[in-house]
Design an enzyme around this catalytic site. Structure first.
Site: not given
Ligand code: COA
Length: 339
Positions: A123, A266, A296
């Site tokens: 990215c 980004h 993204n």
């Molecule tokens: N829909 C519903 N539930 C989902 C899901 C989806 N699409 N994806 C994951 N979950 C669930 C998980 O299984 C987890 O369940 P559990 O608590 O029963 O195990 C729960 O949601 C929480 O997951 P978690 O990963 O802790 O959520 P979060 O609040 O951290 O949000 C992201 C997840 C990915 C949105 C967040 O971590 C994020 O934005 N990270 C940065 C990602 C990024 O920017 N990547 C690219 C970089 S360039």
């Protein structure tokens, strides 16, 4: 121009932009039918409401998006492909390990005299490519350089409950920019930064071989060639590095946050962008968020935002524009321009 001639230009200008978006749109409602997720979960955590994905059967791939975006940017700049000296394509999803997307895209737009190479920095790839292209033009050996960002992450994830933690986040796109040597000394890159920390590589990666996945402690159960992401670790990295990168770039240019007209960031998560906006008191009109429409789009995301602002007439001569990228590698970088 012969690449052995060195005539250092007074400035470097952004002469044109173009984009290529797949026709197929996947909304959160569409995803609800494919996997156990909800519009509410996706919107609250990321701000994403829809994303575009390619239809491979229609010939849509990374090279096709890159070529369309490049052709549009050339037209916008009023240049023929044959006038390009170099084509750089930022991508982490080339259609094949070789040839490079850049070489084929250059050929397709008639850039037969141009050099071409791909640059892989996830990215951050577009921002790294912009800095690289600028250095080559400022050094006086190249005059017209195309910089493309094109990625198709949909090939590396599955639209099922097993793949939901990444499938909801990413979209496919291409976007391009033409950089040109200029006689105007006021148009130029004025500060930049490029960083990497391979110590965080295991937070975001696409393994080809089991042994590489094992070395990164993979416990996802996903097949090879699918994206692995430790969301919370990437989130922490981004909210920490992003403001630091803005502060460092401002310091290098001896500027204050309020001096910047546009932060072109980004688009990885609306909450990450909001945290930077709050930290520096950046008004909404100076930090465009379009992740709601496209998700993204990796290397395409930064030029996609810039193109949107430019076509709306919001980029005015003399303004200061800070491009910011961060992503897998881990990598992060900035490019501050007076346009
Ligand atoms: N829909 C519903 N539930 C989902 C899901 C989806 N699409 N994806 C994951 N979950 C669930 C998980 O299984 C987890 O369940 P559990 O608590 O029963 O195990 C729960 O949601 C929480 O997951 P978690 O990963 O802790 O959520 P979060 O609040 O951290 O949000 C992201 C997840 C990915 C949105 C967040 O971590 C994020 O934005 N990270 C940065 C990602 C990024 O920017 N990547 C690219 C970089 S360039």
């Amino acid at each position: 121009m012969n690449a052995t001639d060195t005539i250092r230009p007074a400035g470097v200008e952004i002469a044109g932009t173009g984009t290529a978006l797949p026709d197929r749109e996947l909304t959160n409602a569409d995803l609800e039918k494919l996997m156990d997720t909800s519009d509410e979960w996706i919107t609250q955590r990321t701000g994403i409401r829809a994303r575009r994905i390619v239809t491979p059967e229609n010939g849509e791939n990374t090279t096709a998006l890159a070529t369309r975006a490049l052709a549009a940017a050339l037209q916008d700049a009023g240049l023929e492909g044959s006038e390009l000296d170099l084509v750089v394509c930022a991508t982490m999803t080339p259609d094949m390990p070789t040839p490079g997307v850049s070489a084929v895209a250059a050929h397709r737009v008639g850039a037969t005299g141009a050099g071409a190479f791909d640059l892989s920095a996830a990215c951050s790839g577009f921002v790294f490519s912009l800095n690289t292209a600028h250095a080559l033009i400022a050094g006086g050996r190249y005059r017209n350089v195309a910089v493309i960002g094109a990625d198709i992450l949909s090939r590396f994830m599955e639209y099922t409950t097993r793949g939901r933690s990444t499938a909801v986040l990413f979209g496919d796109a291409g976007a391009a920019m033409i950089l040109r040597a200029s006689d105007d000394p006021h148009k130029n890159l004025i500060a930049q930064a490029m960083h990497a920390d391979g110590g965080g590589a295991q937070h975001l990666y696409i393994p080809t071989f089991e042994r590489d996945a094992q070395a990164y402690g993979d416990d996802t159960g996903l097949p090879m060639s699918q994206l692995r992401m430790h969301g919370p670790a990437v989130f922490r990295f981004a909210v920490g590095k992003f403001p630091q990168l803005i502060a460092d770039t401002l310091e290098r240019a001896d500027l204050a946050p309020e001096d910047i007209d546009h932060f072109v960031c980004h688009q990885s998560n609306q909450r990450i962008l909001e945290s930077a906006r709050e930290r520096f008191g950046i008004p909404h009109e100076k930090l465009r968020v379009n992740i709601n429409k496209y998700g993204n789009t990796v290397a395409a995301s930064v030029p996609l935002v810039f193109h949107e602002l430019r076509t709306e007439g919001r980029i005015k001569p003399g303004q200061l524009v800070m491009f910011l990228g961060f992503g897998a590698g881990l990598t992060w970088g900035s490019s501050l321009w007076r346009v």
